[in-house]
Design a protein around this motif. Structure first.
Motif, mmCIF file in Angstrom:
data_model
loop_
_atom_site.group_PDB
_atom_site.id
_atom_site.type_symbol
_atom_site.label_atom_id
_atom_site.label_comp_id
_atom_site.label_asym_id
_atom_site.label_seq_id
_atom_site.Cartn_x
_atom_site.Cartn_y
_atom_site.Cartn_z
ATOM 1 N N GLN A 112 -2.791 -7.774 -15.260
ATOM 2 C CA GLN A 112 -1.831 -8.745 -15.117
ATOM 3 C C GLN A 112 -0.586 -9.415 -15.424
ATOM 4 O OE1 GLN A 112 -1.309 -7.444 -11.240
ATOM 5 N NE2 GLN A 112 -3.300 -5.832 -12.407
ATOM 6 N N ASP A 113 -1.125 -9.432 -15.785
ATOM 7 C CA ASP A 113 -0.113 -11.449 -16.297
ATOM 8 C C ASP A 113 0.636 -10.232 -16.878
ATOM 9 O OD1 ASP A 113 -2.088 -12.931 -16.275
ATOM 10 O OD2 ASP A 113 -2.762 -12.687 -18.818
ATOM 11 N N GLU A 114 0.784 -8.849 -17.526
ATOM 12 C CA GLU A 114 1.973 -8.596 -17.984
ATOM 13 C C GLU A 114 2.525 -7.821 -16.388
ATOM 14 O OE1 GLU A 114 2.141 -4.774 -20.777
ATOM 15 O OE2 GLU A 114 0.774 -4.800 -20.341
ATOM 16 N N ALA A 115 1.649 -7.497 -15.336
ATOM 17 C CA ALA A 115 3.032 -6.844 -14.664
ATOM 18 C C ALA A 115 2.888 -8.334 -13.667
ATOM 19 C CB ALA A 115 2.036 -6.335 -13.411
ATOM 20 N N GLY A 116 3.060 -9.825 -14.032
ATOM 21 C CA GLY A 116 3.623 -10.567 -13.406
ATOM 22 C C GLY A 116 3.196 -11.609 -12.194
ATOM 23 N N THR A 117 1.385 -10.979 -12.060
ATOM 24 C CA THR A 117 0.507 -11.504 -10.727
ATOM 25 C C THR A 117 0.762 -12.680 -11.070
ATOM 26 O OG1 THR A 117 -0.005 -8.714 -11.239
ATOM 27 C CG2 THR A 117 -0.916 -10.846 -9.403
ATOM 28 N N ALA A 118 0.524 -13.341 -10.224
ATOM 29 C CA ALA A 118 0.435 -14.889 -10.466
ATOM 30 C C ALA A 118 -0.844 -15.443 -10.530
ATOM 31 C CB ALA A 118 1.279 -15.610 -9.533
ATOM 32 N N PHE A 119 -1.743 -15.331 -9.420
ATOM 33 C CA PHE A 119 -2.964 -15.467 -9.957
ATOM 34 C C PHE A 119 -3.736 -14.455 -9.833
ATOM 35 C CE2 PHE A 119 -0.540 -18.717 -6.762
ATOM 36 C CZ PHE A 119 -1.100 -20.017 -7.689
ATOM 37 N N GLY A 120 -5.318 -15.116 -10.402
ATOM 38 C CA GLY A 120 -6.369 -14.245 -10.923
ATOM 39 C C GLY A 120 -7.795 -14.286 -9.673
ATOM 40 N N ILE A 121 -8.162 -14.235 -8.693
ATOM 41 C CA ILE A 121 -9.243 -14.643 -8.115
ATOM 42 C C ILE A 121 -10.590 -13.792 -7.668
ATOM 43 C CG2 ILE A 121 -9.378 -14.371 -5.625
ATOM 44 C CD1 ILE A 121 -7.409 -15.669 -4.696
ATOM 45 N N ARG A 162 -1.638 -17.186 -13.936
ATOM 46 C CA ARG A 162 -0.719 -16.610 -14.612
ATOM 47 C C ARG A 162 -1.049 -17.439 -15.831
ATOM 48 N NH1 ARG A 162 4.108 -14.608 -12.951
ATOM 49 N NH2 ARG A 162 4.878 -16.855 -13.680
ATOM 50 N N ASP A 163 0.569 -18.195 -16.125
ATOM 51 C CA ASP A 163 0.627 -18.565 -16.991
ATOM 52 C C ASP A 163 0.370 -19.955 -17.619
ATOM 53 O OD1 ASP A 163 2.686 -17.416 -16.280
ATOM 54 O OD2 ASP A 163 4.426 -19.233 -15.492
ATOM 55 N N TYR A 195 9.865 -11.783 -19.820
ATOM 56 C CA TYR A 195 9.140 -11.802 -21.009
ATOM 57 C C TYR A 195 9.079 -12.812 -21.151
ATOM 58 C CZ TYR A 195 7.044 -8.261 -23.891
ATOM 59 O OH TYR A 195 6.395 -7.340 -24.830
ATOM 60 N N PHE A 196 7.567 -12.083 -21.881
ATOM 61 C CA PHE A 196 6.610 -13.554 -22.719
ATOM 62 C C PHE A 196 5.637 -13.107 -23.956
ATOM 63 C CE2 PHE A 196 4.347 -17.398 -23.585
ATOM 64 C CZ PHE A 196 4.635 -17.865 -24.518
ATOM 65 N N GLU A 197 5.513 -12.403 -24.665
ATOM 66 C CA GLU A 197 4.461 -12.758 -25.499
ATOM 67 C C GLU A 197 4.090 -14.186 -26.419
ATOM 68 O OE1 GLU A 197 6.063 -10.246 -28.512
ATOM 69 O OE2 GLU A 197 6.016 -8.678 -27.703
ATOM 70 N N LEU A 244 4.487 -11.795 -17.991
ATOM 71 C CA LEU A 244 5.821 -11.499 -17.094
ATOM 72 C C LEU A 244 5.752 -12.587 -15.861
ATOM 73 C CD1 LEU A 244 7.003 -8.986 -15.496
ATOM 74 C CD2 LEU A 244 8.578 -9.357 -17.213
ATOM 75 N N LYS A 245 6.525 -13.708 -16.453
ATOM 76 C CA LYS A 245 6.184 -15.496 -16.489
ATOM 77 C C LYS A 245 7.340 -15.273 -15.226
ATOM 78 C CE LYS A 245 5.289 -18.298 -19.885
ATOM 79 N NZ LYS A 245 5.283 -19.780 -20.985
ATOM 80 N N LEU A 246 7.169 -14.111 -13.488
ATOM 81 C CA LEU A 246 8.261 -14.195 -12.658
ATOM 82 C C LEU A 246 8.397 -15.596 -11.258
ATOM 83 C CD1 LEU A 246 8.156 -10.584 -12.009
ATOM 84 C CD2 LEU A 246 10.112 -11.494 -12.787
ATOM 85 N N PRO A 247 8.838 -15.081 -11.232
ATOM 86 C CA PRO A 247 8.798 -17.190 -9.929
ATOM 87 C C PRO A 247 8.067 -16.285 -8.962
ATOM 88 C CG PRO A 247 11.083 -16.756 -10.812
ATOM 89 C CD PRO A 247 10.767 -15.759 -11.428
#
Ligand code: GAP
Length: 479
Positions: A431-440, A457-458, A366-368, A377-380
């Protein structure tokens, strides 16, 4: 991490479909939670990582034993006699507390006073609180008034409580098997998955022709009637354990313990993306050891509410096997054919709670982002419930059709979402909040030159990538 951090994680969990309060329409059931669509995926990814980590060792195999077992199992294991928490009630308002938990909420001078009464040293740690709890329980006549005279405050009322002498509270849930309560046998919901492994260990060993050392891994539900269940999903009455029992020659227990300590802490940093600074070992002092253990280390994580155990690594010796042998009358010895030696193997146990790992992973991720005014959500990559969101810039001009094609192609490799609602910025932030890694994103240029924009995302960095290179890009850039 501040306490507020946990409140924010809890709120995100509900908003984004990770975790919901259980039975909410009936006012909720305390300490009970349901996992929503994204939560199920995240939980599954964590348990798959653990399973792969264990079973990639050729001498570790799996088992799925029953939640309900013969009641004698819990007699033999010592859980009927020893799986207790000391508790005390405030006679004024009938509030019940686990003694160590109550003590953890007191000022230092109160703990100092109790230590003085008991002639022990206050080391300002959880072992000191465990020691006080044990003394209150084992010498309850002598110390029946100790809590009151030390001025122990009831956290609910804020006043000094009128405390009862400490008593035992067994944590196992008891229920009845069979149609009638009178004729049916009382059985227990398992408080740990380990015993299912012990009672099956020779069947597993024989069927798989295993030689010591070998391990048996299991993932499954466990139940404990916790007196104090709190901190969201950290301590609940129903939870999932991931346990691996490693059977070794008695002369190799300490070496094996060191091996597994190192392996397990590595798992947290390399597979779950946890920073080393947020992890530490805590060795149990002798009087805080569980009834079965010769030595025990917890792996603790720096949660927003303080350091908390996520995993226990225990040297259970041959305690369990010998106790099962005594009560069942069945031989529980392993026979080494090469050395012609019969013995009870020692057991090194690694035992972790899936729900706690889930909470740990979310707290870590979790990161603001103050600069860009977003929550991320900076999930692996491997743990992210969705790996990419596919967005047509507009809902016209053939963009949705092209986007659906790309969705089909990417989704066949990586789980992803299709989203055409709202501005592109809002879609990314959702999607950033849900941890989704890429937006296309598919736009008019896509139709001209067959390229898309991929946003990470990050870093929020955007790059133009040819459609036939999207999968390659993801595999080269995933974190
Ligand atoms: N077989 C050994 C055993 O059960 P434990 O230290 O009592 O050892 C192991 O539990 C792990 O199970 C803990 O480190 C924790 O992650 C998880 N756990 C225990 N009680 C829990 C609870 N009430 N809620 C969630 N997880 C729990």
């Amino acid at each position: 991490m501040s306490k507020k951090h946990l409140d924010k994680v809890i709120s995100l969990c509900k908003r984004k479909g990770f975790v919901f309060p259980n039975s909410e329409i009936y006012g909720g059931l305390k300490a009970s939670y349901d996992y929503g669509p994204l939560g199920v995926d995240l939980k599954k990814s964590i348990s798959e990582k653990w399973w792969e980590e264990m079973t990639r060792h050729s001498n570790i195999v799996g088992l799925d034993s029953s939640i309900m077992v013969h009641p004698d199992v819990w007699e033999a294991s010592g859980h009927v006699a020893n799986f207790n928490d000391p508790m005390t009630d405030n006679k004024d308002n009938k509030k019940r507390y686990r003694v160590d938990d109550l003590l953890s909420q007191q000022k230092t001078k109160v703990i100092d006073d109790l230590c003085r009464q008991m002639s022990i040293q206050n080391n300002n740690d959880s072992d000191t609180l465990d020691r006080i709890s044990t003394i209150l329980l084992t010498q309850s006549d002598k110390f029946s008034n100790a809590l009151e005279s030390a001025g122990v405050i009831d956290p609910f009322s804020g006043n000094i409580g009128k405390w009862t002498a400490a008593t035992q509270f067994n944590l196992m849930f008891k229920t009845n098997a069979g149609p009638s309560e009178k004729t049916g046998k009382s059985i227990y919901l398992r408080p740990e998955t380990a015993q299912g492994i012990y009672i099956n260990y020779l069947l597993v060993q024989n069927s798989m022709r295993l030689k010591v050392p070998f391990g048996i891994a299991q993932i499954g539900k466990a139940f404990r009637n916790e007196i104090v269940a709190r901190n969201f999903i950290f301590r609940t009455r129903e939870f999932e354990q991931m346990e691996m029992q490693y059977f070794v020659h008695p002369s190799e227990d300490e070496q094996s313990m060191s091996f597994w300590k190192e392996k397990r802490i590595d798992f947290y940093t390399s597979e779950l993306g946890i920073s080393q600074d947020n992890l530490k070992f805590h060795q149990h002092s002798e009087d805080a050891l569980a009834h079965y253990a010769k030595d025990a280390f917890d792996i603790e994580y720096n949660f927003p509410f303080g350091w908390g155990e996520v995993e226990g690594i225990h040297n259970r010796t041959d305690f369990d096997l010998k106790e099962h042998e005594k009560l069942s009358g069945k031989n529980m010895m392993y026979f080494d054919q090469v050395k012609n030696e019969k013995y009870h193997p020692f057991i090194i146990e690694t035992s972790t709670g899936l729900n706690r790992l889930f909470l740990m992973v979310l707290c870590e991720a979790y990161f603001e982002d103050e600069v860009n005014k977003r929550t991320v959500l900076k999930l692996p990559f491997d743990l992210a419930p969705n790996k990419a969101v596919i967005c047509p810039l507009l809902k016209k001009d053939g963009l949705p059709e092209k986007a659906q094609n790309i969705f089909g192609m990417v989704n066949s490799e990586h789980k992803c979402l299709y989203d055409e609602q709202g501005s592109i910025g809002k879609r990314y932030y959702r999607q950033d909040e849900a941890g989704t890694a890429f937006g296309i994103t598919i736009d008019h240029e896509t139709l001209e030159n067959d390229t898309v924009t991929i946003r990470e995302r990050d870093s929020m960095k955007q790059q133009r990538v040819s459609c036939d290179k999207i999968l390659q890009f993801i595999s080269d850039n995933k974190i």
